[in-house]
Design a protein around this motif. Structure first.
Motif, short mmCIF file in Angstrom:
data_model
loop_
_atom_site.label_atom_id
_atom_site.label_comp_id
_atom_site.label_asym_id
_atom_site.label_seq_id
_atom_site.Cartn_x
_atom_site.Cartn_y
_atom_site.Cartn_z
N ALA A 94 0.03 -1.25 0.38
CA ALA A 94 -0.02 -0.01 -0.17
C ALA A 94 0.84 1.24 0.15
CB ALA A 94 -1.12 -0.03 1.05
N ALA A 95 1.59 0.99 0.87
CA ALA A 95 2.73 2.11 1.41
C ALA A 95 3.89 2.92 -0.17
CB ALA A 95 3.80 2.29 2.00
N ARG A 96 3.65 1.68 -1.42
CA ARG A 96 4.59 1.26 -2.58
C ARG A 96 3.84 2.46 -3.65
NH1 ARG A 96 6.03 -3.49 -2.79
NH2 ARG A 96 7.64 -2.72 -2.43
N ASN A 97 2.30 1.68 -3.19
CA ASN A 97 1.20 2.74 -4.27
C ASN A 97 1.41 3.99 -4.44
OD1 ASN A 97 0.45 -0.21 -5.38
ND2 ASN A 97 -0.92 -0.57 -4.74
N THR A 98 1.15 3.79 -3.01
CA THR A 98 0.70 5.44 -2.70
C THR A 98 1.96 6.40 -2.52
OG1 THR A 98 -0.29 4.91 -0.29
CG2 THR A 98 -0.14 6.95 -0.60
N LEU A 99 3.02 6.04 -2.69
CA LEU A 99 3.99 6.65 -2.75
C LEU A 99 4.24 7.43 -4.68
CD1 LEU A 99 7.09 5.66 -0.71
CD2 LEU A 99 5.90 7.66 -0.18
N THR A 100 3.47 5.53 -5.59
CA THR A 100 3.06 6.50 -6.49
C THR A 100 2.53 7.73 -6.98
OG1 THR A 100 4.16 3.84 -7.22
CG2 THR A 100 2.95 5.12 -9.16
N VAL A 101 1.22 6.79 -6.38
CA VAL A 101 0.39 8.38 -6.27
C VAL A 101 0.52 9.99 -6.56
CG1 VAL A 101 -2.38 8.84 -6.39
CG2 VAL A 101 -1.25 6.27 -6.97
N MET A 102 1.49 9.77 -5.15
CA MET A 102 1.59 11.05 -4.74
C MET A 102 2.57 11.39 -5.54
SD MET A 102 1.88 10.69 -0.39
CE MET A 102 2.60 12.31 -0.37
N GLY A 103 3.63 10.95 -6.57
CA GLY A 103 4.82 11.50 -7.22
C GLY A 103 3.83 11.69 -8.59
N GLU A 104 2.58 10.71 -9.12
CA GLU A 104 2.18 11.70 -9.93
C GLU A 104 1.47 12.49 -9.95
OE1 GLU A 104 1.53 6.83 -11.71
OE2 GLU A 104 -0.45 7.75 -10.43
N GLN A 105 0.82 12.98 -8.79
CA GLN A 105 -0.15 14.10 -8.25
C GLN A 105 0.30 14.85 -7.66
OE1 GLN A 105 -4.26 12.65 -7.19
NE2 GLN A 105 -3.89 11.38 -8.08
N ASP A 106 1.56 15.08 -8.09
CA ASP A 106 3.01 16.04 -7.07
C ASP A 106 2.03 16.40 -5.91
OD1 ASP A 106 4.96 18.20 -7.26
OD2 ASP A 106 3.81 19.45 -7.88
N ILE A 107 2.06 15.22 -4.96
CA ILE A 107 1.75 15.78 -3.21
C ILE A 107 2.72 15.01 -2.89
CG2 ILE A 107 -0.03 14.21 -1.30
CD1 ILE A 107 -1.31 13.31 -3.71
N ARG A 108 3.43 15.59 -1.82
CA ARG A 108 4.95 15.69 -1.08
C ARG A 108 4.61 14.95 -0.45
NH1 ARG A 108 9.31 17.47 -3.14
NH2 ARG A 108 10.17 17.79 -1.47
N ARG A 109 4.02 15.44 0.83
CA ARG A 109 4.09 15.35 2.40
C ARG A 109 3.01 14.29 2.71
NH1 ARG A 109 6.21 14.84 6.57
NH2 ARG A 109 6.42 15.69 8.50
N ILE A 110 3.60 12.86 3.99
CA ILE A 110 3.26 11.59 4.20
C ILE A 110 3.14 11.55 5.49
CG2 ILE A 110 5.08 10.26 2.73
CD1 ILE A 110 2.52 8.15 2.67
N VAL A 111 2.99 11.79 6.26
CA VAL A 111 3.08 10.98 7.49
C VAL A 111 2.16 9.41 7.62
CG1 VAL A 111 2.66 11.27 9.90
CG2 VAL A 111 3.07 13.27 8.41
N LEU A 112 3.63 8.70 7.78
CA LEU A 112 2.79 7.26 8.37
C LEU A 112 2.61 6.55 9.79
CD1 LEU A 112 4.91 7.22 5.41
CD2 LEU A 112 3.57 5.81 5.01
#
Length: 221
Positions: A94-112
């Motif tokens: 799930a984290a791998r997918n999330t980081l991929t989507v963040m890169g696609e949509q220019d979202i930089r910040r995540i707290v896990l």
């Protein structure tokens, strides 16, 4: 006010994240498998889907500015011998997918959410604790947390924070919460889920602990 995507909002920690983020004035969207089973605060937008499905994540992430992930590796009960019910390496995938989507949509910040003993903190655990983990079904969760740690640390262009919680409890808010990099202080033994949720939201708000993995605990209670 930020547009937040919350993953794991139907869980025991995630429910507190939804409540606290909404109370703080954030626009909150949560990706959940079954919206009908989630008692979300007023104003929280529930999107049906699975964080293991990258297309569901793409839909849920549209227009958001930051991500809080309270996903966890579930077992049939809290008993350490209980059978794992999450797919192997669920959080990591799930984290791998999330980081991929963040890169696609220019979202930089995540707290896990993470756990004490994940990644490079494993070496600091008591040998008896290590043995207990290796012999119980808790092992699957620790392997997943370590995979998550590795995937997040390898990400490029992402401002991540891994909040390594000590033993979680379901007690009411008790505060205060202390956070410190592993090896710099002796942590307390527990943290309440409600207090952890407030820490996750605060960390998103003030951009503390960027590209770090602090241990997090209650200083009393």
């Amino acid at each position: 006010m930020s547009n937040l995507l919350v993953l794991g909002g139907s869980g025991r920690t995630g429910a507190h994240v939804l409540e606290h983020a909404a109370r703080r004035g954030h626009h909150v969207r949560a990706l959940v498998r079954n919206p009908a089973k989630v008692q979300a605060p007023a104003g929280v937008e529930l999107i049906q889907g699975n964080p293991a499905n990258i297309n569901d994540l793409r839909k849920a992430a549209e227009g958001t500015e930051a991500v809080i992930s309270a996903l966890n590796n579930a077992r049939t009960s809290d008993n350490p011998w209980a059978k794992p019910v999450s797919p192997p390496m669920f959080m990591t995938d799930a984290a791998r997918n999330t980081l991929t989507v963040m890169g696609e949509q220019d979202i930089r910040r995540i707290v896990l959410t993470s756990t004490q003993g994940a990644g490079d903190d494993w070496a600091r655990l008591n040998p008896l604790v290590k043995t207990f983990i290796k012999l119980s079904n808790v092992k699957a969760g620790f392997e997943d947390h370590t995979g998550l740690d590795q995937v997040v640390r390898a990400s490029s262009g992402i401002d991540w924070t891994l909040a390594r919680a000590v033993t979680l409890t379901d007690k009411p808010l008790s505060g205060p919460v202390r956070a410190a990099e592993a090896g710099t202080e002796k942590p307390g033994v527990r943290i309440n889920r409600a207090d952890l949720a407030q820490f996750l939201v605060q960390t998103i708000e003030d951009d503390t602990w960027i590209r770090k993995a602090p241990l997090v605990w209650n200083t009393r209670g």
